[in-house]
Design a protein around this motif. Structure first.
Motif, PDB file in Angstrom:
ATOM      1  N   HIS A  55       0.834  -1.207   0.000  1.00  0.00           N
ATOM      2  CA  HIS A  55       0.000   0.000   0.000  1.00  0.00           C
ATOM      3  C   HIS A  55       0.874   1.264   0.000  1.00  0.00           C
ATOM      4  CE1 HIS A  55      -3.184   2.805   1.107  1.00  0.00           C
ATOM      5  NE2 HIS A  55      -2.435   3.215   2.126  1.00  0.00           N
ATOM      6  N   ASP A  56       1.935   1.250   0.820  1.00  0.00           N
ATOM      7  CA  ASP A  56       2.816   2.414   0.907  1.00  0.00           C
ATOM      8  C   ASP A  56       3.674   2.584  -0.349  1.00  0.00           C
ATOM      9  OD1 ASP A  56       1.823   2.830   3.443  1.00  0.00           O
ATOM     10  OD2 ASP A  56       3.473   1.775   4.450  1.00  0.00           O
ATOM     11  N   ASP A  57       4.127   1.463  -0.936  1.00  0.00           N
ATOM     12  CA  ASP A  57       5.041   1.528  -2.077  1.00  0.00           C
ATOM     13  C   ASP A  57       4.329   1.915  -3.371  1.00  0.00           C
ATOM     14  OD1 ASP A  57       7.331   1.369  -3.550  1.00  0.00           O
ATOM     15  OD2 ASP A  57       7.662  -0.776  -3.285  1.00  0.00           O
ATOM     16  N   PHE A  58       3.161   1.296  -3.612  1.00  0.00           N
ATOM     17  CA  PHE A  58       2.455   1.504  -4.881  1.00  0.00           C
ATOM     18  C   PHE A  58       1.226   2.410  -4.764  1.00  0.00           C
ATOM     19  CE2 PHE A  58       4.601  -2.623  -5.503  1.00  0.00           C
ATOM     20  CZ  PHE A  58       5.290  -2.360  -6.681  1.00  0.00           C
ATOM     21  N   GLY A  59       0.748   2.632  -3.545  1.00  0.00           N
ATOM     22  CA  GLY A  59      -0.467   3.404  -3.377  1.00  0.00           C
ATOM     23  C   GLY A  59      -1.731   2.609  -3.650  1.00  0.00           C
ATOM     24  N   TRP A  60      -1.617   1.277  -3.742  1.00  0.00           N
ATOM     25  CA  TRP A  60      -2.791   0.437  -3.986  1.00  0.00           C
ATOM     26  C   TRP A  60      -3.669   0.401  -2.741  1.00  0.00           C
ATOM     27  CZ3 TRP A  60       0.706  -4.108  -5.966  1.00  0.00           C
ATOM     28  CH2 TRP A  60       1.230  -3.762  -7.228  1.00  0.00           C
ATOM     29  N   SER A  61      -4.980   0.351  -2.935  1.00  0.00           N
ATOM     30  CA  SER A  61      -5.893   0.265  -1.794  1.00  0.00           C
ATOM     31  C   SER A  61      -5.783  -1.113  -1.144  1.00  0.00           C
ATOM     32  CB  SER A  61      -7.334   0.500  -2.245  1.00  0.00           C
ATOM     33  OG  SER A  61      -7.798  -0.588  -3.024  1.00  0.00           O
ATOM     34  N   ARG A  62      -6.154  -1.181   0.125  1.00  0.00           N
ATOM     35  CA  ARG A  62      -6.115  -2.473   0.830  1.00  0.00           C
ATOM     36  C   ARG A  62      -7.137  -3.445   0.241  1.00  0.00           C
ATOM     37  NH1 ARG A  62      -4.888   1.411   4.503  1.00  0.00           N
ATOM     38  NH2 ARG A  62      -3.042   1.049   5.813  1.00  0.00           N
ATOM     39  N   ALA A  63      -8.231  -2.916  -0.277  1.00  0.00           N
ATOM     40  CA  ALA A  63      -9.217  -3.783  -0.922  1.00  0.00           C
ATOM     41  C   ALA A  63      -8.633  -4.418  -2.179  1.00  0.00           C
ATOM     42  CB  ALA A  63     -10.474  -2.992  -1.273  1.00  0.00           C
ATOM     43  N   SER A  64      -7.844  -3.656  -2.965  1.00  0.00           N
ATOM     44  CA  SER A  64      -7.225  -4.206  -4.178  1.00  0.00           C
ATOM     45  C   SER A  64      -6.211  -5.289  -3.837  1.00  0.00           C
ATOM     46  CB  SER A  64      -6.535  -3.087  -4.966  1.00  0.00           C
ATOM     47  OG  SER A  64      -7.466  -2.124  -5.393  1.00  0.00           O
ATOM     48  N   ILE A  65      -5.402  -5.022  -2.811  1.00  0.00           N
ATOM     49  CA  ILE A  65      -4.419  -6.021  -2.385  1.00  0.00           C
ATOM     50  C   ILE A  65      -5.127  -7.248  -1.824  1.00  0.00           C
ATOM     51  CG2 ILE A  65      -2.457  -6.467  -0.856  1.00  0.00           C
ATOM     52  CD1 ILE A  65      -1.938  -3.401  -0.952  1.00  0.00           C
ATOM     53  N   SER A  66      -6.182  -7.001  -1.045  1.00  0.00           N
ATOM     54  CA  SER A  66      -6.949  -8.123  -0.478  1.00  0.00           C
ATOM     55  C   SER A  66      -7.627  -8.943  -1.563  1.00  0.00           C
ATOM     56  CB  SER A  66      -8.006  -7.595   0.504  1.00  0.00           C
ATOM     57  OG  SER A  66      -7.400  -6.949   1.602  1.00  0.00           O
ATOM     58  N   ALA A  67      -7.945  -8.326  -2.716  1.00  0.00           N
ATOM     59  CA  ALA A  67      -8.538  -9.076  -3.824  1.00  0.00           C
ATOM     60  C   ALA A  67      -7.563 -10.129  -4.342  1.00  0.00           C
ATOM     61  CB  ALA A  67      -8.934  -8.121  -4.953  1.00  0.00           C
TER      62      ALA A  67
END
Length: 433
Positions: A55-67
Motif C-alpha cells: 500500500h505504501d510503495d504503490f499506493g494500492w488500496s487495501r481492498a485491491s491487495i486483499s482481492a
C-alpha cells in the motif's frame, strides 16, 4: 503357500529378509510431507506482512491487495480436489515437486510487478495453484496411503506443520520487510520453496508398495481398496466424486462448516490480524510475533485434536471447536492495544489451540462417510474452506477501507462460528448405506 506371497512383505515391522525394521517407511514419508508443507506455508504467510508495504510503495488500496489474497485463497481451495486426483494418477512426488516450483516462480517474479493485475496473476493465480496442490487434500492423501493406524494423529501433525509453518514464518518475514523491503520477502519465500524440492525427490515415495511394505498398522492380509476408474482422467475423477458427494446432506454440512472455518482463520485472522493490530498502534513485528505464537500453540492443539479424533465422536469435537472459536473472536476487538498485554496473550494461546484443530475430525468424517473417495471429497470440502476464506479476506479489507476498523468483521465471524457448531452436530453419526 506360494513363494510369491512372502509374509515379511505384508508385515510392516520386518524387511523382506526378515530383519526387524526399527522405523516404518510411513514415518519418513510423513516427515518429508511435513517439511514440504512447511516450505509451501512460507508464501502463505506473506500477505499479512505485505499489505501495508505494498500500500505504501504503490499506493494500492487495501481492498485491491486483499482481492489478490482472495484469488490466492480461492484457488488454493479449488485446486485441492484436482490435485488429489492427479496424485492418484501421476503420484505424490511429481505433483508436489511441480507445486513447489510454481510457488517459487510466482513468489520470485513478484519483484518485477508494477500493477495490481500482475499481483493477482503472480500472488493470486500462480502461488494459489501451487499451494493448492499441497493443500490439506495432500495431507489426506498421504495419511490414506501410508497409514491405517494413527491416521488421526498423523493428520493432526501434518496439518499443524502447514498451519504453524505459515505463522512461524511471520516474524522472519515481518523483520525482512521492515529492515529491507517487501521484495526481499518474496525472494526469501521463493528460495524456501525450492529448498524442499530435493528432499521430495529423494525421500518421498508415492505408495508403501514402492518400498515393498504395507501401510503402517495394516494387517498381514491387507489389500488396498481399488480406486474407481473415471472417464476424463484426474479431472473426470474429481468431478465425478463431487457429483456423487453433492447428493448427500453430510457433504453440504461439512462444506458449510469448513467454509466458516476458512473465513474465521485464513480469511480474517491470518490475513488481517497484523493490520488490525497495527491500526491500534502495535508494531508490525510485534503483531506478527503474536501470530507466530498462535502457530506454536496450533502444533499442540492440532496434534491433540488428531489424538482425540482417534478416540471420540468427530462431530462433537467440531461443535466444541467452533463454539469456542466464535466466543474468542467476539472478544478479540476489545483486546487490541499499542502493546502486548496479558489478556491478548491469553487470547493468542486459546485461539492457537483451536486454529486448525477442526481438520482431523473433518478428514475423519470425510473418510467415514465417503470411503475411498474421502481424500477427494475432503479436497472439495477444502475448496469451500478457501472460498469462505477468500470472500472474507476481501470483505474485511473492504470493511477497513469503508469504516476505518475491523471490529464488525470480527463480530460477524464469531456469530458464523456459532452457526458452524450447530451444523457440525447435525451431521449424521453413521454413513447411510
Amino acid at each position: 503357500m506360494s513363494s510369491e506371497i512372502a509374509p515379511p512383505v505384508s508385515t510392516p515391522s520386518t524387511t523382506p529378509t526378515g530383519r526387524v525394521r526399527r522405523i516404518h517407511p510411513a514415518w519418513p514419508a510423513a516427515a518429508v510431507a511435513f517439511l514440504a508443507l512447511v516450505g509451501a506455508a512460507a508464501f502463505r504467510a506473506a500477505p499479512s506482512v505485505l499489505i501495508d508495504p505494498l500500500h505504501d510503495d504503490f499506493g494500492w488500496s487495501r481492498a485491491s491487495i486483499s482481492a489478490a489474497v482472495s484469488v490466492n485463497l480461492v484457488l488454493y481451495g479449488l485446486t485441492a480436489p484436482f490435485a488429489a486426483a492427479l496424485m492418484e494418477r501421476f503420484g505424490i512426488r511429481k505433483v508436489v515437486t511441480a507445486a513447489l516450483a510454481l510457488i517459487a516462480l510466482g513468489s520470485g517474479l513478484t519483484v518485477f510487478m508494477t500493477t495490481t493485475w500482475q499481483l493477482v496473476l503472480l500472488w493470486g493465480v500462480l502461488v494459489g495453484l501451487g499451494t493448492g496442490s499441497m493443500a490439506l487434500a495432500f495431507v489426506a492423501t498421504v495419511t490414506d496411503r501410508w497409514f491405517v493406524a494413527r491416521r488421526g494423529l498423523v493428520t493432526g501433525i501434518l496439518t499443524a506443520g502447514g498451519a504453524a509453518g505459515q505463522l512461524v514464518f511471520l516474524p522472519v518475514l515481518a523483520t525482512l520487510a521492515e529492515r529491507y523491503d517487501w521484495q526481499t520477502v518474496s525472494v526469501t519465500v521463493s528460495f524456501a520453496a525450492l529448498a524442499v524440492v530435493p528432499l521430495v525427490l529423494l525421500f518421498l515415495r508415492n505408495r508403501p508398495e514402492d518400498v515393498g511394505t504395507t501401510p503402517y498398522g495394516a494387517p498381514a492380509d491387507y489389500v488396498r481398496p481399488a480406486t474407481p476408474d473415471a472417464p476424463g482422467g484426474a479431472v473426470g475423477r474429481a468431478l465425478g466424486v463431487l457429483r456423487s458427494a453433492a447428493r448427500t446432506r453430510v457433504f453440504w454440512l461439512l462444506a458449510g462448516t469448513f467454509a466458516i472455518c476458512g473465513a474465521s482463520t485464513n480469511g480474517l485472522v491470518g490475513t488481517h490480524f497484523v493490520p488490525a493490530a497495527h491500526d491500534h498502534g502495535m508494531p508490525v513485528t510485534a503483531a506478527a510475533s503474536l501470530l507466530a505464537v498462535i502457530g506454536i500453540f496450533d502444533l499442540v492443539g492440532t496434534i491433540a485434536s488428531g489424538w482425540f479424533t482417534d478416540r471420540f465422536d468427530a462431530r462433537k469435537l467440531l461443535g466444541i471447536y467452533y463454539l469456542l472459536r466464535g466466543i474468542s473472536l467476539m472478544v478479540l476487538p476489545l483486546l487490541f492495544a499499542q502493546t502486548v498485554h496479558p489478556p491478548m496473550i491469553a487470547f493468542i494461546i486459546f485461539y492457537g489451540l483451536d486454529w486448525v484443530a477442526t481438520v482431523p475430525p473433518t478428514v475423519a468424517l470425510c473418510r467415514k462417510h465417503f470411503g475411498a473417495d474421502g481424500p477427494i471429497v475432503f479436497g472439495w470440502v477444502l475448496a469451500s474452506h478457501q472460498i469462505g476464506a477468500g470472500l472474507v479476506a476481501f470483505l474485511a479489507g473492504l470493511v477497513r477501507d469503508r469504516f476505518g476498523g475491523y471490529d464488525a468483521a470480527f463480530f460477524v465471524a464469531g456469530g458464523l462460528c456459532a452457526i458452524a457448531a450447530g451444523m457440525a452436530l447435525a451431521i449424521a453419526k453413521s454413513p447411510r448405506r
